[in-house]
Scaffold this motif. Structure first.
Motif, mmCIF file in Angstrom:
data_model
loop_
_atom_site.group_PDB
_atom_site.id
_atom_site.type_symbol
_atom_site.label_atom_id
_atom_site.label_comp_id
_atom_site.label_asym_id
_atom_site.label_seq_id
_atom_site.Cartn_x
_atom_site.Cartn_y
_atom_site.Cartn_z
ATOM 1 N N SER A 40 0.861 -1.425 -0.299
ATOM 2 C CA SER A 40 0.345 0.049 0.429
ATOM 3 C C SER A 40 0.785 1.328 0.001
ATOM 4 C CB SER A 40 -0.799 -0.116 1.589
ATOM 5 O OG SER A 40 -1.230 1.029 1.431
ATOM 6 N N LEU A 41 0.519 2.343 -0.855
ATOM 7 C CA LEU A 41 1.598 3.730 -1.241
ATOM 8 C C LEU A 41 0.813 4.582 0.108
ATOM 9 C CD1 LEU A 41 1.670 4.890 -5.046
ATOM 10 C CD2 LEU A 41 3.466 3.821 -3.140
ATOM 11 N N LYS A 42 -0.056 4.291 0.965
ATOM 12 C CA LYS A 42 -1.023 5.054 1.406
ATOM 13 C C LYS A 42 -0.220 5.273 2.756
ATOM 14 C CE LYS A 42 -5.594 5.791 0.692
ATOM 15 N NZ LYS A 42 -6.860 4.718 1.608
ATOM 16 N N SER A 43 0.464 3.160 2.952
ATOM 17 C CA SER A 43 1.652 2.869 4.206
ATOM 18 C C SER A 43 3.269 3.682 4.174
ATOM 19 C CB SER A 43 1.102 1.745 4.329
ATOM 20 O OG SER A 43 0.606 1.002 4.868
ATOM 21 N N ASP A 48 1.104 5.856 11.274
ATOM 22 C CA ASP A 48 0.530 5.659 11.609
ATOM 23 C C ASP A 48 -0.101 3.784 10.784
ATOM 24 O OD1 ASP A 48 -1.015 2.967 12.969
ATOM 25 O OD2 ASP A 48 -1.771 4.972 14.726
ATOM 26 N N TYR A 49 0.593 3.388 9.957
ATOM 27 C CA TYR A 49 -0.067 3.089 9.110
ATOM 28 C C TYR A 49 -0.387 2.066 9.706
ATOM 29 C CZ TYR A 49 4.829 1.532 10.522
ATOM 30 O OH TYR A 49 5.723 0.830 11.791
ATOM 31 N N PHE A 50 -1.358 1.245 10.498
ATOM 32 C CA PHE A 50 -2.101 0.127 10.707
ATOM 33 C C PHE A 50 -2.996 0.506 9.448
ATOM 34 C CE2 PHE A 50 -5.003 -1.959 12.677
ATOM 35 C CZ PHE A 50 -5.262 -2.781 13.461
ATOM 36 N N VAL A 71 6.638 -1.008 5.711
ATOM 37 C CA VAL A 71 6.159 0.136 7.401
ATOM 38 C C VAL A 71 7.652 1.190 7.557
ATOM 39 C CG1 VAL A 71 5.825 -2.082 8.777
ATOM 40 C CG2 VAL A 71 8.094 -1.691 8.604
ATOM 41 N N ASN A 72 7.841 1.981 8.917
ATOM 42 C CA ASN A 72 8.650 2.718 9.154
ATOM 43 C C ASN A 72 8.992 2.196 10.805
ATOM 44 O OD1 ASN A 72 10.395 4.505 10.058
ATOM 45 N ND2 ASN A 72 9.430 6.308 9.228
ATOM 46 N N PRO A 73 9.865 1.436 10.485
ATOM 47 C CA PRO A 73 10.053 0.944 12.175
ATOM 48 C C PRO A 73 10.940 2.043 13.041
ATOM 49 C CG PRO A 73 12.499 0.335 10.073
ATOM 50 C CD PRO A 73 11.230 1.037 9.807
ATOM 51 N N LEU A 74 10.776 3.729 12.536
ATOM 52 C CA LEU A 74 11.368 4.636 13.629
ATOM 53 C C LEU A 74 9.849 4.692 14.676
ATOM 54 C CD1 LEU A 74 13.081 7.108 11.976
ATOM 55 C CD2 LEU A 74 13.777 4.684 13.044
ATOM 56 N N ARG A 83 3.568 -7.644 14.207
ATOM 57 C CA ARG A 83 3.173 -9.134 14.794
ATOM 58 C C ARG A 83 1.666 -9.351 14.425
ATOM 59 N NH1 ARG A 83 6.076 -6.434 19.034
ATOM 60 N NH2 ARG A 83 8.260 -7.732 19.665
ATOM 61 N N TYR A 84 0.913 -8.638 14.443
ATOM 62 C CA TYR A 84 -0.507 -8.648 13.965
ATOM 63 C C TYR A 84 -0.327 -9.033 12.606
ATOM 64 C CZ TYR A 84 -5.778 -8.069 13.777
ATOM 65 O OH TYR A 84 -6.854 -7.570 14.377
ATOM 66 N N GLY A 85 0.251 -8.561 11.918
ATOM 67 C CA GLY A 85 -0.083 -8.928 10.086
ATOM 68 C C GLY A 85 0.368 -10.266 10.211
#
Length: 256
Positions: A40-43, A48-50, A71-74, A83-85
């Motif tokens: 997803s480009l939105k993420s 917050d990309y959840f 994700v952004n690890p920061l 983990r949820y994914g």
């Protein structure tokens, strides 16, 4: 054929030819691609990309398409989201974009993510570049220096890595010894530019490390497809790149 590097969503600074999942499915079908590993480009643009990741899961869950989480690890909740994914969405890998999100390859939060992916047998999609450099506007990525990337690869032999968006043949050719020394480092062709990409000149071992990726809808799918079709690949090499068998063999956590 499978597409191991594709996206849905919009780009903030110009329209894309492919933005929706329906459009992605259509262009894949037109070009003989069965399904893709989609992000997803939105993420990329959400702190917050959840929610965009949840939206991607809901969009593709009844299809063959596989979910590559971005994700952004920061972000403090990064590992909770990953983990949820893994536990609820059956994600097939995690994409990071250090050149856009502003951290280096030695970041401890990235290290925590890599250790978890290695434990779960999932690949890290290391995105080096996205859009065509000629279209860059406002969002200017900071490139990873290849010597830093080489050192990072040397210290992560237990992790499966897919290099996405490498921009030139010269980059891959200069550092192919580092790539080949890593037991599970692969690359895809979508970012290649500056003339025809002489895939055959990289040598037989490097051709065993390529998988097909289009970066659609950010880039033109036909361009990356022609790299595959016009390259001097033998039947076995073309089959392995098309279905990603060598790559997937190094991803025991990906259920296909």
């Amino acid at each position: 054929m499978l597409d191991f590097n594709c996206y849905i969503g919009s780009w903030p600074f110009h329209p894309l030819a492919v933005e929706t999942f329906d459009q992605l499915q259509e262009i894949h079908k037109e070009n003989g691609i069965e399904y893709g590993f989609v992000s997803s480009l939105k993420s990329m643009f959400y702190r917050d990309y959840f929610e965009p990741e949840k939206e991607l899961h809901e969009t593709i869950k009844d299809t063959k398409y596989r979910h590559i989480m971005t994700v952004n690890p920061l972000f403090p909740a990064c590992m909770d989201i990953v983990r949820y994914g893994v536990e609820n969405w059956n994600i097939a890998g995690v994409r990071v974009m250090p050149t856009y999100h502003g951290y280096d390859m030695e970041n401890p939060f990235l290290e925590e993510l890599c250790a978890y992916l290695q434990e779960k047998g999932l690949p890290l999609y290391l995105t080096l570049w996205l859009e065509d450099i000629r279209n860059t506007y406002m969002l200017i990525p900071t490139p990873i220096k290849w010597d830093q990337l080489s050192a990072w690869l040397d210290s992560h032999h237990g992790l499966t890595v897919l290099l996405c968006g490498a921009s030139t043949y010269a980059d891959l050719n200069i550092h192919k010894e580092t790539i080949l020394a890593h037991p599970a480092c692969f690359y895809e062709l979508s970012g290649m530019r500056h003339g025809c990409f002489p895939l055959e000149e990289l040598g037989e071992e490097m051709r065993q490390r390529v998988v097909y990726g289009s970066m659609s809808g950010i880039l033109c799918l036909k361009s990356s497809l022609l790299h595959m079709q016009m390259g001097e690949l033998n039947e076995s090499e073309l089959a392995a790149a098309s279905d990603g068998r060598n790559f997937l063999a190094k991803c025991p956590g990906v259920k296909v």
